[in-house]
Design an enzyme around this catalytic site. Structure first.
Site, short mmCIF file in Angstrom:
data_model
loop_
_atom_site.label_atom_id
_atom_site.label_comp_id
_atom_site.label_asym_id
_atom_site.label_seq_id
_atom_site.Cartn_x
_atom_site.Cartn_y
_atom_site.Cartn_z
N ASP B 97 0.86 -1.19 0.00
CA ASP B 97 0.00 0.00 0.00
C ASP B 97 0.89 1.24 0.00
O ASP B 97 1.14 1.86 1.03
CB ASP B 97 -0.94 -0.01 1.20
CG ASP B 97 -2.07 1.00 1.02
OD1 ASP B 97 -2.06 1.73 0.01
OD2 ASP B 97 -2.95 1.06 1.88
N CYS B 100 0.44 4.61 1.96
CA CYS B 100 -0.61 4.52 2.97
C CYS B 100 -0.23 5.61 3.97
O CYS B 100 0.95 5.79 4.28
CB CYS B 100 -0.57 3.15 3.63
SG CYS B 100 -1.92 2.94 4.79
N HIS B 206 -8.16 0.52 7.20
CA HIS B 206 -8.38 1.91 6.78
C HIS B 206 -9.64 2.46 7.43
O HIS B 206 -10.60 1.73 7.68
CB HIS B 206 -8.49 1.99 5.25
CG HIS B 206 -7.19 1.66 4.57
ND1 HIS B 206 -7.10 1.24 3.27
CD2 HIS B 206 -5.92 1.68 5.05
CE1 HIS B 206 -5.83 1.01 2.97
NE2 HIS B 206 -5.10 1.28 4.03
N HIS B 237 -7.32 7.56 7.28
CA HIS B 237 -6.22 6.60 7.09
C HIS B 237 -6.52 5.75 5.86
O HIS B 237 -7.43 4.92 5.88
CB HIS B 237 -6.10 5.70 8.33
CG HIS B 237 -5.05 4.63 8.20
ND1 HIS B 237 -5.24 3.34 8.62
CD2 HIS B 237 -3.80 4.66 7.67
CE1 HIS B 237 -4.16 2.62 8.37
NE2 HIS B 237 -3.27 3.39 7.79
N ASN B 332 4.31 4.55 4.24
CA ASN B 332 4.86 3.47 3.41
C ASN B 332 5.46 4.12 2.17
O ASN B 332 4.75 4.40 1.21
CB ASN B 332 3.75 2.52 2.92
CG ASN B 332 3.34 1.49 3.94
OD1 ASN B 332 3.87 1.44 5.03
ND2 ASN B 332 2.39 0.65 3.57
N GLY B 381 -4.21 4.91 16.67
CA GLY B 381 -4.29 3.71 17.52
C GLY B 381 -5.41 2.83 17.02
O GLY B 381 -5.47 2.51 15.84
N HIS B 406 4.47 4.39 13.48
CA HIS B 406 3.31 4.73 12.66
C HIS B 406 1.98 4.24 13.22
O HIS B 406 0.93 4.57 12.67
CB HIS B 406 3.50 4.20 11.24
CG HIS B 406 3.00 2.80 11.01
ND1 HIS B 406 3.40 1.71 11.75
CD2 HIS B 406 2.10 2.31 10.11
CE1 HIS B 406 2.79 0.62 11.31
NE2 HIS B 406 2.00 0.95 10.32
N ALA B 408 -0.26 1.21 16.11
CA ALA B 408 -0.27 0.28 17.24
C ALA B 408 0.24 -1.11 16.85
O ALA B 408 1.01 -1.72 17.58
CB ALA B 408 -1.68 0.16 17.78
N GLY B 409 -0.19 -1.60 15.72
CA GLY B 409 0.14 -2.98 15.33
C GLY B 409 -0.87 -3.94 15.94
O GLY B 409 -1.38 -3.72 17.04
#
Lengths: 143, 483
Positions: B97, B100, B206, B237, B332, B381, B406, B408-409
């Site tokens: 992406d 992004c 997103h 996002h 990205n 987040g 970038h 939270a993951g």
């Protein structure tokens, strides 16, 4: 006959594919793709979409095949529902080739529900190997 | 200590180093707190930091931010800078992406006066902003010629076509346009995938979120960013949609072949790369920059649709609403930037894969308004807790090529999240917490529920305590639309 099972992946979707041959493995990948992408149970086969692919390696052919399904859905608004049982993969010094007619139907937002958008079919953890007489690999879809 | 067989030595605080071994060209450096170290043992992300250190021309360190997790080739949260003359560019260092990113816009509204109309606002946003798998239609399907204009002009294309104001581009990274974009390097398939996707949010992680500023950590910087407690803001996002995914796909193939041509031997084929100065490298960069421009146009169009939804909901004029872009960052991307390496200024190709640019006060590439405080860094987040606004520092310039974390993951897989959500009504749970959520698919809400993500404050604190970025404000969601 090929088979697949979805396996855990923290961020994306992944499946373990099995097949007696490369075409079997490719059919397994298509089935895994369908389960990840389609939400609905309404299915019909109304047409054929012919595809022809040529790649340098078996892994690249597998990725290219599933990427093609993704492209057909995204751009041509056409859903693959079946991959024929009788297609062959030709292996030569030039690489790997396949030619087949996919069975499926036009995507209709009023009838069909999609569950995930697969951004891309990745090479992550892809390594086609023989295991107990079967071909096995993992395929990871970037979501 | 060793994690998954990889040696990791503490340098100071939350900074750890993987020493050079084998054919690594530089050490790896990972920003992570001791409490978060456990998360590294569950996957191969650390191995990927080590692998990236093998890239030809890599400078100083293969870096990972605290939101590090397993990616494709590069780890998510990875930063690698290569010398433009002797080094390589790798699509794996950018991701599928392309561009992004996140944009944050502020309004004149505050929670006390506007809070009761949030449900209506979310309904309007959901109606006006196309979301979900295969969404299309925010703007009519473009001709190929028009799409190529968009790929050249990025956010400027959107402004020229009535989506927002020129001033918005002042507050967008790179002004929302990378000037070396080469639409002719973008494949037919990628073009086809982009024709009807401009101005669409997409699906997965997103989102478009309405937030309220609920804590200010640095009053001076917050004031300069135009943020105050109680204020309503929005975050968008999304990225380059199918066009960007296809560009990455196409060039991974091209660069896989280039790797052999240039005699590279890398530990993971998803690190496929070519010299920045080679034809393959230039073509990828031209296509990648085109996709990045598409993403900026996309976020600009969506912001405009959001602004219209606010005006409709609150029956306010544009000037009364005071809708103002705070900043737009990509997380990205590979960019040609100048940085200091061993006391010398060098032109580098900085790959940020799930990492945000975080330029310092005074940097020539940040807006005049923010020159005294540094670039806004936007760190989303999850949809139940909070997101953060931070600011870049001098230390980021010297230690991380001007980069920060970038997001939270994920903590849970999509399947685990679905299992946790079984028998629960996540929409109603969030509504009880004052968050109105609307999505095209209920499944998406379950997969994206708050507990599926790590607590982003842990990530942001590592960057703050390491001096890489300074916390400025925390914002919490009150409304979310998703695909």
């Amino acid at each position: 006959m090929g088979s697949y099972r979805l396996i855990e992946h923290t961020a994306d979707l992944a499946a373990e594919l099995r097949g007696n041959s490369l075409p079997d493995l490719i059919r397994s990948a298509a089935m895994a793709w369908m389960e990840c992408v389609m939400e609905d149970g309404i299915q019909s086969v109304q047409g054929t979409w012919n595809i022809e692919l040529h790649e340098d390696s078996a892994e690249e052919l597998l990725v290219a095949f599933v990427s093609e399904l993704n492209y057909l859905l995204s751009v041509k608004k056409w859903i693959c529902r079946e991959v024929p049982d009788d297609f062959h993969v030709t292996e030569s010094n030039e690489g790997y080739s396949l030619k087949t007619g996919l069975k499926g139907e036009p995507f209709n937002p009023a009838l069909h529900r999609l569950s995930h958008e697969i951004k891309a079919v990745t090479f992550h953890q892809m390594d086609i190997r023989s295991e107990d007489g079967e071909l096995v690999t993992i395929i990871v879809f970037d979501i | 200590m060793k994690i998954n067989g990889i040696e990791l030595n503490r340098i100071e605080g939350s900074l750890w180093e993987i020493p050079i071994q084998g054919k690594m060209r530089v050490p790896g450096r990972v920003y992570i707190s001791e409490q978060m170290l456990d998360s590294l043992s569950g996957d191969e992300a650390l191995r990927q930091v080590l692998n990236v250190a093998h890239l030809p021309g890599i400078q100083k360190y293969s870096l990972a931010m605290p939101d590090i997790h397993w990616g494709y080739g590069f780890p998510i949260g990875g930063v690698a800078a290569t010398d433009v003359n002797e080094g390589v560019v790798s699509p794996g260092g950018v991701g599928y992406d392309i561009n992004c990113g996140v944009r944050l816009a502020a309004t004149n509204l505050d929670i006390d006066s506007a809070g009761r109309r949030i449900s209506k606002l979310i309904e309007n946003l959901f109606r006006n902003v196309p979301t979900g798998v295969g969404a299309a239609g925010a703007i009519k399907k473009l001709s190929e010629k028009e799409l190529k204009k968009m790929l050249r002009n990025g956010a400027f294309w959107a402004v020229e076509n009535g989506f927002g104001r020129e001033e918005d581009t002042f507050f967008t990274e790179e002004s929302g346009r990378l000037s070396n974009a080469d639409p002719d390097a973008v494949s037919r398939k990628a073009i086809e995938r982009g024709l009807d996707q401009a101005g669409t949010l997409g699906s997965g992680n997103h989102f478009l979120e309405v937030d309220v500023v609920d804590e200010i950590f640095d009053e001076r910087i917050a004031e300069i960013f135009g943020l105050h407690k109680g204020q309503i803001v929005i975050q968008i996002h999304t990225g380059s949609r199918g066009l960007g995914y296809q560009v990455c796909d196409d060039y991974l193939k091209v660069l896989l072949k280039a790797e052999a041509k240039y005699g590279y031997s890398l530990p993971d084929r998803q690190l496929a790369c070519a010299p920045v100065t080679s034809q393959e490298g230039k073509d990828y960069l031209g296509a990648m920059q085109s996709a990045a421009n598409f993403a900026w146009a996309n976020r600009q169009v969506i912001m405009h649709l959001a602004k219209k939804s606010f005006m409709e909901t609150f029956s306010m004029s544009e000037s009364d609403l005071g809708f103002q872009l705070v900043y737009d960052v990509c997380h990205n991307i590979a960019k040609i930037e100048e940085h200091e390496v061993n006391g010398k200024r060098k032109k580098l190709c900085v790959h940020r894969k799930g990492a945000t640019r975080a330029f310092s006060p005074g940097h020539p590439l940040i807006p005049t308004r923010y020159k005294s405080v540094g670039q806004p860094v936007l760190i989303p987040g999850d949809m139940g807790r909070y997101s953060f606004v931070a600011a870049g520092t001098d230390k980021a310039m010297s230690d991380t090529f001007g980069s920060s974390c970038h997001g939270a993951g994920r903590l849970q897989s999509r399947n685990q999240a679905l299992k946790s959500a079984k028998g629960r009504n996540i929409i109603s749970e969030l509504e009880k917490r004052g968050i109105k959520v609307q999505a095209k698919e209920q499944k998406t809400i379950a997969e994206e529920m708050p507990e599926a993500y790590k607590d982003v404050s842990d990530v942001v604190d590592v960057m703050h305590n390491s001096g890489i970025t300074l916390k400025v404000a925390r914002i919490r969601p009150i409304g979310v639309i998703k695909g």
